[in-house]
Scaffold this active site. Sequence first.
Site, PDB file in Angstrom:
ATOM      1  CG  ASP A  39      45.300  39.980  40.589  1.00  0.00           C
ATOM      2  OD1 ASP A  39      44.964  41.178  40.517  1.00  0.00           O
ATOM      3  OD2 ASP A  39      46.201  39.573  41.339  1.00  0.00           O
ATOM      4  CG  HIS A  56      39.420  47.822  36.246  1.00  0.00           C
ATOM      5  ND1 HIS A  56      39.922  46.653  36.770  1.00  0.00           N
ATOM      6  CD2 HIS A  56      39.747  48.794  37.137  1.00  0.00           C
ATOM      7  CE1 HIS A  56      40.519  46.901  37.932  1.00  0.00           C
ATOM      8  NE2 HIS A  56      40.439  48.200  38.164  1.00  0.00           N
ATOM      9  CG  LEU A 150      28.811  29.205  31.002  1.00  0.00           C
ATOM     10  CD1 LEU A 150      29.818  28.133  31.426  1.00  0.00           C
ATOM     11  CD2 LEU A 150      29.563  30.362  30.343  1.00  0.00           C
TER      12      LEU A 150
HETATM   13  C1  FPP Z   1      41.762  42.671  39.830  1.00  0.00           C
HETATM   14  O1  FPP Z   1      42.784  43.325  39.122  1.00  0.00           O
HETATM   15  C2  FPP Z   1      40.510  42.845  39.115  1.00  0.00           C
HETATM   16  C3  FPP Z   1      39.411  43.434  39.621  1.00  0.00           C
HETATM   17  C4  FPP Z   1      39.365  43.944  41.007  1.00  0.00           C
HETATM   18  C5  FPP Z   1      38.187  43.626  38.820  1.00  0.00           C
HETATM   19  C6  FPP Z   1      37.858  42.582  37.787  1.00  0.00           C
HETATM   20  C7  FPP Z   1      36.866  43.187  36.869  1.00  0.00           C
HETATM   21  C8  FPP Z   1      36.781  43.003  35.528  1.00  0.00           C
HETATM   22  C9  FPP Z   1      37.633  42.030  34.818  1.00  0.00           C
HETATM   23  C10 FPP Z   1      35.859  43.805  34.668  1.00  0.00           C
HETATM   24  C11 FPP Z   1      34.422  43.900  35.063  1.00  0.00           C
HETATM   25  C12 FPP Z   1      33.725  42.596  35.190  1.00  0.00           C
HETATM   26  C13 FPP Z   1      32.711  42.122  34.414  1.00  0.00           C
HETATM   27  C14 FPP Z   1      32.091  40.855  34.781  1.00  0.00           C
HETATM   28  C15 FPP Z   1      32.225  42.804  33.206  1.00  0.00           C
HETATM   29  P1  FPP Z   1      43.580  44.527  39.793  1.00  0.00           P
HETATM   30  O2  FPP Z   1      42.998  45.797  39.336  1.00  0.00           O
HETATM   31  O3  FPP Z   1      43.650  44.329  41.258  1.00  0.00           O
HETATM   32  O4  FPP Z   1      44.972  44.333  39.130  1.00  0.00           O
HETATM   33  P2  FPP Z   1      46.387  44.658  39.753  1.00  0.00           P
HETATM   34  O5  FPP Z   1      46.682  43.554  40.730  1.00  0.00           O
HETATM   35  O6  FPP Z   1      47.276  44.595  38.547  1.00  0.00           O
HETATM   36  O7  FPP Z   1      46.314  46.008  40.380  1.00  0.00           O
END
Ligand code: FPP
Length: 260
Positions: A39, A56, A150
């Site tokens: 997150d 992202h 892994l």
């Molecule tokens: C939450 O942060 C994160 C996500 C919904 C997406 C996680 C995805 C990645 C890390 C990249 C793609 C994945 C791979 C496996 C290559 P948020 O956007 O909700 O953050 P915020 O709470 O600050 O808004």
Amino acid sequence: MSTLYAEKSFTLQQHSEQRLPVHGTSSRSSPLHVAIIMDGNGRWAQRRGQPRSAGHAAGAGNVRRLVRAAVELGVSTLTLYAFSSDNWQRPAHEVHALMRLMAEFLRVDTPDCVREGIRIAAIGRRDRLAPHLRAAIEAAEAATAEGTKLHLRIAVDYSSREAIYRAACRFYKATRVDHASFEEILGEVSHAPACNVDLLIRTGGEQRLSDFLLWEAAYAELYFSPLMWPEFNAEDLAAALEDFHARDRRYGALPGAVAS
Ligand code: FPP
């Protein structure tokens, strides 16, 4: 109560007694399943005056680094929450950016994962994914199937509640109604066998589970980091593991009663 229901509840109760975890996994040599709720990408980007999609992209870069760190630190299974079923509610351009990053990760990193013994699997629903992403998942899973260093599980279009509900619906009609067969069905609907989580980490300062691995994390140790996901590095993962190894895991038993 119908006879069928009475038989089922009796069997389940017996099996839940038998299925209490019987090993304390704080030992550094035991297989270790770490799950991460990644997150904070959006906030990380917004604090820099950048669009959320840049967060992202930085988060995807961090996935690459942390997967390698997990191997170095002796993690045997790593489950990453990349896209929850509720994330479909985000603006289309953000959903698109996330899907593109996942497909790119699978396409670009699969050859390295093959070399490094990293087995890739996706957990979650596949029927709502774009065909090219489904194909990238299947190709990555097939190419890395022999990896033993892994087990990297990426949760995409994943909802734990929905998986449990779907499994329960199938279980109701099943001919074998024991605990093992429920977990088998849960594995089928999630596209990967259910696998107990030892340590569940959430970055980004929030302290909730957000519908992630509710069944598998029944006895997980929880670790919350205030760091945003793109800035959570290998040292932070090592610190989380140190913290985990110092904990006393009793699974509801008394101290000394749990074999390690
Ligand atoms: C939450 O942060 C994160 C996500 C919904 C997406 C996680 C995805 C990645 C890390 C990249 C793609 C994945 C791979 C496996 C290559 P948020 O956007 O909700 O953050 P915020 O709470 O600050 O808004």
